[in-house]
Write a protein that holds these residues in place. Structure first.
Motif, PDB file in Angstrom:
ATOM      1  N   VAL A 208       0.843  -1.193   0.000  1.00 52.12           N
ATOM      2  CA  VAL A 208       0.000   0.000   0.000  1.00 52.12           C
ATOM      3  C   VAL A 208       0.879   1.244   0.000  1.00 52.12           C
ATOM      4  N   GLN A 209       0.625   2.155  -0.900  1.00 51.27           N
ATOM      5  CA  GLN A 209       1.397   3.392  -0.984  1.00 51.27           C
ATOM      6  C   GLN A 209       0.519   4.582  -0.596  1.00 51.27           C
ATOM      7  N   PRO A 210       1.077   5.662  -0.030  1.00 51.82           N
ATOM      8  CA  PRO A 210       2.486   5.734   0.370  1.00 51.82           C
ATOM      9  C   PRO A 210       2.698   5.168   1.774  1.00 51.82           C
ATOM     10  N   SER A 211       3.761   4.454   1.958  1.00 54.44           N
ATOM     11  CA  SER A 211       4.168   3.976   3.282  1.00 54.44           C
ATOM     12  C   SER A 211       5.683   3.943   3.303  1.00 54.44           C
ATOM     13  N   GLU A 212       6.268   4.121   4.488  1.00 53.79           N
ATOM     14  CA  GLU A 212       7.720   4.118   4.564  1.00 53.79           C
ATOM     15  C   GLU A 212       8.188   3.806   5.980  1.00 53.79           C
ATOM     16  N   ALA A 213       9.435   3.420   6.067  1.00 58.58           N
ATOM     17  CA  ALA A 213      10.094   3.204   7.346  1.00 58.58           C
ATOM     18  C   ALA A 213      11.109   4.303   7.558  1.00 58.58           C
ATOM     19  N   ILE A 214      11.164   4.817   8.779  1.00 59.11           N
ATOM     20  CA  ILE A 214      12.099   5.880   9.136  1.00 59.11           C
ATOM     21  C   ILE A 214      13.034   5.331  10.209  1.00 59.11           C
ATOM     22  N   PHE A 215      14.285   5.167   9.846  1.00 55.96           N
ATOM     23  CA  PHE A 215      15.302   4.636  10.751  1.00 55.96           C
ATOM     24  C   PHE A 215      16.297   5.730  11.101  1.00 55.96           C
ATOM     25  N   PHE A 216      16.735   5.737  12.345  1.00 56.68           N
ATOM     26  CA  PHE A 216      17.868   6.565  12.749  1.00 56.68           C
ATOM     27  C   PHE A 216      18.953   5.629  13.263  1.00 56.68           C
ATOM     28  N   SER A 217      20.089   5.619  12.582  1.00 59.10           N
ATOM     29  CA  SER A 217      21.161   4.699  12.950  1.00 59.10           C
ATOM     30  C   SER A 217      22.523   5.311  12.654  1.00 59.10           C
ATOM     31  N   PRO A 218      23.461   5.224  13.602  1.00 57.91           N
ATOM     32  CA  PRO A 218      24.851   5.569  13.280  1.00 57.91           C
ATOM     33  C   PRO A 218      25.424   4.530  12.314  1.00 57.91           C
ATOM     34  N   LYS A 219      26.517   4.880  11.663  1.00 60.70           N
ATOM     35  CA  LYS A 219      27.129   3.943  10.717  1.00 60.70           C
ATOM     36  C   LYS A 219      27.712   2.724  11.421  1.00 60.70           C
ATOM     37  N   ARG A 220      28.377   2.924  12.568  1.00 64.23           N
ATOM     38  CA  ARG A 220      28.954   1.828  13.349  1.00 64.23           C
ATOM     39  C   ARG A 220      29.768   0.881  12.470  1.00 64.23           C
ATOM     40  N   GLY A 221      30.876   1.421  11.929  1.00 66.15           N
ATOM     41  CA  GLY A 221      31.692   0.620  11.026  1.00 66.15           C
ATOM     42  C   GLY A 221      30.921   0.348   9.744  1.00 66.15           C
ATOM     43  N   ASP A 222      30.812  -0.935   9.378  1.00 65.13           N
ATOM     44  CA  ASP A 222      30.068  -1.269   8.167  1.00 65.13           C
ATOM     45  C   ASP A 222      28.696  -1.858   8.483  1.00 65.13           C
ATOM     46  N   SER A 223      28.241  -1.762   9.754  1.00 67.14           N
ATOM     47  CA  SER A 223      26.972  -2.379  10.141  1.00 67.14           C
ATOM     48  C   SER A 223      25.797  -1.793   9.367  1.00 67.14           C
ATOM     49  N   LEU A 224      25.715  -0.470   9.283  1.00 65.73           N
ATOM     50  CA  LEU A 224      24.608   0.142   8.569  1.00 65.73           C
ATOM     51  C   LEU A 224      24.659  -0.207   7.087  1.00 65.73           C
ATOM     52  N   ASP A 225      25.848  -0.177   6.496  1.00 59.79           N
ATOM     53  CA  ASP A 225      25.980  -0.519   5.085  1.00 59.79           C
ATOM     54  C   ASP A 225      25.522  -1.946   4.813  1.00 59.79           C
ATOM     55  N   LYS A 226      25.881  -2.864   5.694  1.00 62.15           N
ATOM     56  CA  LYS A 226      25.486  -4.261   5.524  1.00 62.15           C
ATOM     57  C   LYS A 226      23.970  -4.410   5.622  1.00 62.15           C
ATOM     58  N   PHE A 227      23.354  -3.664   6.538  1.00 64.23           N
ATOM     59  CA  PHE A 227      21.894  -3.714   6.647  1.00 64.23           C
ATOM     60  C   PHE A 227      21.239  -3.199   5.373  1.00 64.23           C
ATOM     61  N   LEU A 228      21.761  -2.115   4.823  1.00 64.35           N
ATOM     62  CA  LEU A 228      21.172  -1.552   3.610  1.00 64.35           C
ATOM     63  C   LEU A 228      21.343  -2.480   2.415  1.00 64.35           C
ATOM     64  N   GLU A 229      22.371  -3.310   2.431  1.00 62.94           N
ATOM     65  CA  GLU A 229      22.487  -4.340   1.399  1.00 62.94           C
ATOM     66  C   GLU A 229      21.312  -5.309   1.489  1.00 62.94           C
ATOM     67  N   LYS A 230      20.920  -5.667   2.703  1.00 62.71           N
ATOM     68  CA  LYS A 230      19.771  -6.558   2.893  1.00 62.71           C
ATOM     69  C   LYS A 230      18.472  -5.873   2.467  1.00 62.71           C
ATOM     70  N   ILE A 231      18.390  -4.567   2.695  1.00 59.43           N
ATOM     71  CA  ILE A 231      17.222  -3.820   2.250  1.00 59.43           C
ATOM     72  C   ILE A 231      17.082  -3.925   0.734  1.00 59.43           C
ATOM     73  N   GLU A 232      18.170  -3.763   0.026  1.00 62.84           N
ATOM     74  CA  GLU A 232      18.134  -3.867  -1.438  1.00 62.84           C
ATOM     75  C   GLU A 232      17.824  -5.285  -1.891  1.00 62.84           C
ATOM     76  N   GLU A 233      18.366  -6.271  -1.192  1.00 64.43           N
ATOM     77  CA  GLU A 233      18.090  -7.666  -1.540  1.00 64.43           C
ATOM     78  C   GLU A 233      16.612  -8.005  -1.394  1.00 64.43           C
ATOM     79  N   ASN A 234      15.921  -7.278  -0.530  1.00 67.95           N
ATOM     80  CA  ASN A 234      14.492  -7.492  -0.340  1.00 67.95           C
ATOM     81  C   ASN A 234      13.636  -6.569  -1.213  1.00 67.95           C
TER      82      ASN A 234
END
Length: 305
Positions: free
Chosen positions: A234-260
């Motif tokens: 259903v549009q429009p809907s979105e998720a709002i995250f606040f996260s520090p980078k914490r090394g490559d942790s945030l980048d790795k999570f965003l890779e999973k976001i794209e995979e989904n």
């Protein structure tokens, strides 16, 4: 990897075992036992962005819990009262529950700075929540979710966490602040990101909010999948995250976001007041001795279908 004060690298697994050993063996001395104040909240970070004034409203010296009053910095806003755990060492039962439910214990540790930033952002952007169904993931004691319920006129706010101990605190805090919610429906929920069936969620949400939920890489895939499930089509809907980078942790999570098959955007400077505080910490004009941008400053990530 984490870097120690000597400049040598220490494996994260080694650090976890060290923390576990200290938590089990540590006996607080008399001075520590007599210490009273916000800083006694379980391993609470000593610093924050100081965006929402707060103070203790009871004496924690004879209790394992403390109630903190948050004074929201907008006109006519109600005060919010959050009960938090106040012991200054981890309990062995905490680790047993973490193992049983395959969760982490960070929701009991303290009110994390990113949660305060999320709560302040929601205050400053109240219109985007009006008449919306909202869920907070990994809520801890529930500050942001309670702020949304109290000031934005959302139709429903679900405040969730995967730790049953934390959910008990969330429900207590909902009950304690029920008069502040007006016509907004508010409820707690135990929600594990890796659970295969989510029978207690009957529909999708207009908005998902979360803070500092991307640190543990083993939970990334489950978190990305549940974001996709809760957003639905259903549009429009979105998720709002606040996260520090914490090394490559945030980048790795965003890779999973794209995979989904989800989309995302990242914004570094999203609020003038928060950015001012961040700049002062970076320049040493305000006191946060251990402040590091990578570890402490939450980026705004917006995720959509």
């Amino acid at each position: 990897m984490e870097t120690g004060t000597t400049g040598t690298s220490v494996k994260a697994s080694s650090l976890r075992w060290k923390i576990l050993r200290q938590a089990i063996l540590r006996k607080p001395n008399a001075d520590e036992q007599s210490e009273i104040g916000v800083k006694r909240i379980t391993r609470k970070t000593r610093q924050g962005f100081n965006l929402i004034p707060c103070h203790l409203v009871d004496d924690p010296s004879h209790s394992s819990d403390v109630t903190v009053c948050y004074t929201l910095p907008i006109d006519s806003a109600p005060k919010l009262y959050l009960t938090q755990r106040v012991v200054d060492h981890a309990e062995l039962s905490d680790f047993e529950i973490c193992n049983k439910y395959n969760i982490d214990n960070t929701g009991l540790v303290c009110q994390w700075p990113s949660e305060e930033v999320l709560a302040y952002f929601c205050l400053s952007h109240a219109d985007m929540f009006r008449s919306k169904r909202v869920i907070e993931l990994g809520s801890g004691y529930g500050l942001a979710g309670l702020v949304i319920a109290a000031v934005t006129e959302a139709s429903e706010v679900v405040i969730s966490d995967g730790n049953p101990q934390v959910v008990d605190y969330i429900q207590h805090n909902i009950d304690a602040n029920s008069k502040a919610f007006g016509g907004t429906r508010v409820k707690s929920m135990m929600l594990h990101w890796n659970q295969n069936e989510i029978s207690n969620i009957s529909s999708t949400f207009d908005l998902i909010v979360a803070s500092d939920c991307t640190f543990f890489k083993e939970f990334h895939n489950g978190l990305a999948q549940i974001v996709k499930f809760l957003l639905g089509k259903v549009q429009p809907s979105e998720a709002i995250f606040f996260s520090p980078k914490r090394g490559d942790s945030l980048d790795k999570f965003l890779e999973k976001i794209e995979e989904n098959d989800l989309r995302f955007s990242i914004t570094e400077n999203y609020d003038a007041e928060i950015w001012k505080h961040h700049t002062e910490f970076m320049n040493g004009a305000a006191s946060w001795p251990s402040y590091q941008k990578d570890h402490c400053y939450p980026l705004l990530i917006r995720i959509s279908v």
